[in-house]
Design a protein around this motif. Sequence first.
Motif, PDB file in Angstrom:
ATOM      1  N   TYR A   1      -9.512  -9.691  -2.780  1.00 20.54           N
ATOM      2  CA  TYR A   1      -8.225  -9.144  -2.362  1.00 20.54           C
ATOM      3  C   TYR A   1      -7.522  -8.376  -3.476  1.00 20.54           C
ATOM      4  O   TYR A   1      -6.564  -7.645  -3.218  1.00 20.54           O
ATOM      5  CB  TYR A   1      -7.303 -10.263  -1.874  1.00 20.54           C
ATOM      6  N   TYR A   2      -7.981  -8.559  -4.699  1.00 19.61           N
ATOM      7  CA  TYR A   2      -7.337  -7.889  -5.821  1.00 19.61           C
ATOM      8  C   TYR A   2      -8.077  -6.624  -6.264  1.00 19.61           C
ATOM      9  O   TYR A   2      -7.640  -5.932  -7.160  1.00 19.61           O
ATOM     10  CB  TYR A   2      -7.239  -8.843  -7.023  1.00 19.61           C
ATOM     11  N   GLY A   3      -9.179  -6.316  -5.644  1.00 18.14           N
ATOM     12  CA  GLY A   3      -9.961  -5.156  -6.052  1.00 18.14           C
ATOM     13  C   GLY A   3     -10.044  -4.096  -4.973  1.00 18.14           C
ATOM     14  O   GLY A   3      -9.482  -4.221  -3.883  1.00 18.14           O
ATOM     15  N   ASN A   4     -10.792  -3.042  -5.287  1.00 19.11           N
ATOM     16  CA  ASN A   4     -10.951  -1.939  -4.332  1.00 19.11           C
ATOM     17  C   ASN A   4     -11.877  -2.300  -3.172  1.00 19.11           C
ATOM     18  O   ASN A   4     -11.919  -1.595  -2.173  1.00 19.11           O
ATOM     19  CB  ASN A   4     -11.505  -0.706  -5.059  1.00 19.11           C
ATOM     20  N   GLY A   5     -12.613  -3.399  -3.333  1.00 16.67           N
ATOM     21  CA  GLY A   5     -13.535  -3.787  -2.277  1.00 16.67           C
ATOM     22  C   GLY A   5     -12.841  -4.046  -0.954  1.00 16.67           C
ATOM     23  O   GLY A   5     -13.405  -3.803   0.119  1.00 16.67           O
ATOM     24  N   VAL A   6     -11.587  -4.531  -1.010  1.00 17.54           N
ATOM     25  CA  VAL A   6     -10.863  -4.816   0.222  1.00 17.54           C
ATOM     26  C   VAL A   6     -10.587  -3.526   0.999  1.00 17.54           C
ATOM     27  O   VAL A   6     -10.526  -3.525   2.232  1.00 17.54           O
ATOM     28  CB  VAL A   6      -9.546  -5.560  -0.090  1.00 17.54           C
TER      29      VAL A   6
ATOM     30  N   PHE B   1      -4.187   2.392   1.067  1.00 20.27           N
ATOM     31  CA  PHE B   1      -4.573   2.863  -0.264  1.00 20.27           C
ATOM     32  C   PHE B   1      -3.390   2.905  -1.228  1.00 20.27           C
ATOM     33  O   PHE B   1      -3.463   2.319  -2.319  1.00 20.27           O
ATOM     34  CB  PHE B   1      -5.265   4.226  -0.155  1.00 20.27           C
ATOM     35  N   PRO B   2      -2.280   3.600  -0.900  1.00 25.03           N
ATOM     36  CA  PRO B   2      -1.148   3.582  -1.846  1.00 25.03           C
ATOM     37  C   PRO B   2      -0.491   2.207  -1.947  1.00 25.03           C
ATOM     38  O   PRO B   2       0.037   1.851  -3.007  1.00 25.03           O
ATOM     39  CB  PRO B   2      -0.172   4.615  -1.260  1.00 25.03           C
ATOM     40  N   ALA B   3      -0.508   1.416  -0.851  1.00 23.65           N
ATOM     41  CA  ALA B   3       0.127   0.096  -0.889  1.00 23.65           C
ATOM     42  C   ALA B   3      -0.577  -0.837  -1.865  1.00 23.65           C
ATOM     43  O   ALA B   3       0.068  -1.662  -2.517  1.00 23.65           O
ATOM     44  CB  ALA B   3       0.125  -0.518   0.512  1.00 23.65           C
ATOM     45  N   ILE B   4      -1.897  -0.700  -1.983  1.00 30.37           N
ATOM     46  CA  ILE B   4      -2.680  -1.616  -2.818  1.00 30.37           C
ATOM     47  C   ILE B   4      -2.994  -1.034  -4.199  1.00 30.37           C
ATOM     48  O   ILE B   4      -3.005  -1.745  -5.204  1.00 30.37           O
ATOM     49  CB  ILE B   4      -3.988  -1.997  -2.095  1.00 30.37           C
ATOM     50  N   LEU B   5      -3.237   0.280  -4.254  1.00 28.83           N
ATOM     51  CA  LEU B   5      -3.666   0.887  -5.512  1.00 28.83           C
ATOM     52  C   LEU B   5      -2.516   1.328  -6.404  1.00 28.83           C
ATOM     53  O   LEU B   5      -2.687   1.460  -7.617  1.00 28.83           O
ATOM     54  CB  LEU B   5      -4.565   2.097  -5.221  1.00 28.83           C
ATOM     55  N   SER B   6      -1.340   1.564  -5.806  1.00 24.85           N
ATOM     56  CA  SER B   6      -0.235   2.093  -6.594  1.00 24.85           C
ATOM     57  C   SER B   6       0.250   1.090  -7.632  1.00 24.85           C
ATOM     58  O   SER B   6       0.354  -0.111  -7.368  1.00 24.85           O
ATOM     59  CB  SER B   6       0.930   2.466  -5.662  1.00 24.85           C
ATOM     60  N   GLY B   7       0.551   1.619  -8.822  1.00 25.11           N
ATOM     61  CA  GLY B   7       1.119   0.785  -9.879  1.00 25.11           C
ATOM     62  C   GLY B   7       2.628   0.744  -9.805  1.00 25.11           C
ATOM     63  O   GLY B   7       3.283   0.063 -10.591  1.00 25.11           O
ATOM     64  N   SER B   8       3.199   1.495  -8.849  1.00 19.07           N
ATOM     65  CA  SER B   8       4.646   1.543  -8.679  1.00 19.07           C
ATOM     66  C   SER B   8       5.083   0.533  -7.620  1.00 19.07           C
ATOM     67  O   SER B   8       4.570   0.541  -6.496  1.00 19.07           O
ATOM     68  CB  SER B   8       5.070   2.954  -8.260  1.00 19.07           C
ATOM     69  N   PHE B   9       6.043  -0.300  -7.955  1.00 20.90           N
ATOM     70  CA  PHE B   9       6.543  -1.277  -6.989  1.00 20.90           C
ATOM     71  C   PHE B   9       7.142  -0.579  -5.770  1.00 20.90           C
ATOM     72  O   PHE B   9       6.925  -1.004  -4.634  1.00 20.90           O
ATOM     73  CB  PHE B   9       7.603  -2.170  -7.649  1.00 20.90           C
ATOM     74  N   ALA B  10       7.906   0.499  -6.004  1.00 24.47           N
ATOM     75  CA  ALA B  10       8.558   1.205  -4.900  1.00 24.47           C
ATOM     76  C   ALA B  10       7.525   1.759  -3.919  1.00 24.47           C
ATOM     77  O   ALA B  10       7.672   1.623  -2.698  1.00 24.47           O
ATOM     78  CB  ALA B  10       9.432   2.339  -5.445  1.00 24.47           C
ATOM     79  N   PHE B  11       6.468   2.398  -4.435  1.00 21.55           N
ATOM     80  CA  PHE B  11       5.426   2.955  -3.575  1.00 21.55           C
ATOM     81  C   PHE B  11       4.722   1.846  -2.793  1.00 21.55           C
ATOM     82  O   PHE B  11       4.493   1.962  -1.588  1.00 21.55           O
ATOM     83  CB  PHE B  11       4.405   3.737  -4.411  1.00 21.55           C
ATOM     84  N   SER B  12       4.381   0.780  -3.479  1.00 23.18           N
ATOM     85  CA  SER B  12       3.683  -0.318  -2.825  1.00 23.18           C
ATOM     86  C   SER B  12       4.552  -0.941  -1.744  1.00 23.18           C
ATOM     87  O   SER B  12       4.064  -1.278  -0.651  1.00 23.18           O
ATOM     88  CB  SER B  12       3.304  -1.381  -3.858  1.00 23.18           C
ATOM     89  N   ALA B  13       5.841  -1.089  -2.017  1.00 20.11           N
ATOM     90  CA  ALA B  13       6.757  -1.692  -1.048  1.00 20.11           C
ATOM     91  C   ALA B  13       6.897  -0.822   0.195  1.00 20.11           C
ATOM     92  O   ALA B  13       6.802  -1.302   1.330  1.00 20.11           O
ATOM     93  CB  ALA B  13       8.123  -1.930  -1.691  1.00 20.11           C
ATOM     94  N   VAL B  14       7.126   0.473   0.003  1.00 23.12           N
ATOM     95  CA  VAL B  14       7.339   1.380   1.138  1.00 23.12           C
ATOM     96  C   VAL B  14       6.105   1.458   2.024  1.00 23.12           C
ATOM     97  O   VAL B  14       6.181   1.307   3.253  1.00 23.12           O
ATOM     98  CB  VAL B  14       7.729   2.791   0.644  1.00 23.12           C
ATOM     99  N   PHE B  15       4.951   1.682   1.410  1.00 26.19           N
ATOM    100  CA  PHE B  15       3.730   1.814   2.222  1.00 26.19           C
ATOM    101  C   PHE B  15       3.311   0.464   2.810  1.00 26.19           C
ATOM    102  O   PHE B  15       2.731   0.412   3.896  1.00 26.19           O
ATOM    103  CB  PHE B  15       2.603   2.422   1.385  1.00 26.19           C
ATOM    104  N   GLY B  16       3.637  -0.615   2.117  1.00 33.73           N
ATOM    105  CA  GLY B  16       3.344  -1.937   2.657  1.00 33.73           C
ATOM    106  C   GLY B  16       4.180  -2.247   3.884  1.00 33.73           C
ATOM    107  O   GLY B  16       3.692  -2.839   4.854  1.00 33.73           O
ATOM    108  N   LEU B  17       5.436  -1.839   3.863  1.00 29.88           N
ATOM    109  CA  LEU B  17       6.293  -2.046   5.031  1.00 29.88           C
ATOM    110  C   LEU B  17       5.827  -1.189   6.207  1.00 29.88           C
ATOM    111  O   LEU B  17       5.918  -1.606   7.374  1.00 29.88           O
ATOM    112  CB  LEU B  17       7.751  -1.736   4.679  1.00 29.88           C
ATOM    113  N   LEU B  18       5.313  -0.002   5.912  1.00 29.78           N
ATOM    114  CA  LEU B  18       4.716   0.825   6.969  1.00 29.78           C
ATOM    115  C   LEU B  18       3.490   0.129   7.562  1.00 29.78           C
ATOM    116  O   LEU B  18       3.244   0.208   8.775  1.00 29.78           O
ATOM    117  CB  LEU B  18       4.321   2.195   6.409  1.00 29.78           C
TER     118      LEU B  18
END
Length: 448
Positions: free
Chosen positions: A156-161, A88-105
């Motif tokens: 892949y770009y929406g909340n449906g994923v 959720f934070p990896a995809i929905l966040s508008g912050s690059f830092a948040f998306s990067a950290v949660f994506g790496l997790l």
Amino acid sequence: MKGFRLSVFKTTAFIFLGFLLTSTGHLAWMYRLMELTSADVSYQLSTVAGYALQAVGIGIFALLLKLKRKSPRLIFIISTLGYTACLFPAILSGSFAFSAVFGLLLSLLCGVIAGYYLYELAENGGEHRAALFGFGYGAATIGSWLLSVIGGGSLYYGNGVLVICSVLAALSVGAAFIKAQPSESEQITADSKPKIKLSRLLLLCGGVVLLFSLVNNIGFAFSASAVQGGLRVEFSRLFYAVGLIAAGFVTDKSRKYGAVCALAALVIPFIVLALRGELISTAVFWAIGYFAFGFYSVYRVILFSDIVRDKSVIYLSGFGLLIGKVGDSLGSEVNALMSGSELALVVCAAVLFIGSVFLFIRLFQIMYVPAAHSKNEREIFDDFSINYNLSARERDVLRLLLDDKTNKEISEEICVSENTIKFHVRNLLKKTGCKSRVELKTVYRSAH
């Protein structure tokens, strides 16, 4: 038979759901990164760092399995729920830092999840584990392709994923609670084990998988430039899926053929490069390359799965994929560093290919060429069973009886009553014309 079918279903379901969940989540995160940062930064995070962290995740699962701190199922459930939460934070966040950290997790937890379904494959896949893995991965790849074509990939770009991944996670956790009798597992005896120390064998296998992975990654990078207006990457997944399924069945039929096909896959990128300018031929070999890549994907997993049939090292069941992911990460980094020099990439891939062939030949001789052309233990056992017309269950009992198991131990091993085991033992003695277990073992050894 019912327990066996349920075990096969459970194992395949884990592979299908686990890979579809993690690949869908990874793609969604990658597309999100591409919206938030440059293509180069996105590549470094999602591919180079992502693959490396997947390898770390597999290693973490292996360590926990070896230490026996938590049950494998509990580790899987926690990791799957954690993966879904991080999406959720990896995809929905508008912050690059948040998306990067949660994506790496996500990448780290992806590795843990993969470690579990490869453990299930080694533990319960039985003699058909290559086909189970190939079919599960192939079906998940087709599923990923279908999601990518819905709305031109807009899913892949929406909340449906997030909804789809949540459903997949719920199904995965639900599958973990299915109770199934373990399917028949092959046992390596002293006569059928490769004549080499386990540590040396593992190093050799690891070297082959690492070099194969590097050659595949670098080769596909320089051959991609030869495809001009050919196949879309999304469409190429279909060829990869078909290759996975075919590789599973071929490898189950013959480990030798599966291994040779995996080696042959390394040659395809060089052919694609040589055919540059001939659009139809290049596109055909590009498709063949993705098909052949399925054989490598199956080979690296089954190679280690075969070794860990000895239950004392089953925690290593995911190391083929772990080492492959390390190679994927290193290969991706090499591609980034040498992106401006196609010649350097070709030379690098060629040198690594030569090393791959050298190590592969050595491993092939150890794993698949019987010493002095003698029969291996599995062939002897199969011939003995056929000669005396033994049923599938009688074969199970005989295999454990030859390992000096008592009736009680055999009954616990294959989940039937002790009286049933006594019945099968009497049948074994009657069919072989023996009067005791000792005589039966003597008759069996005489077949060597």
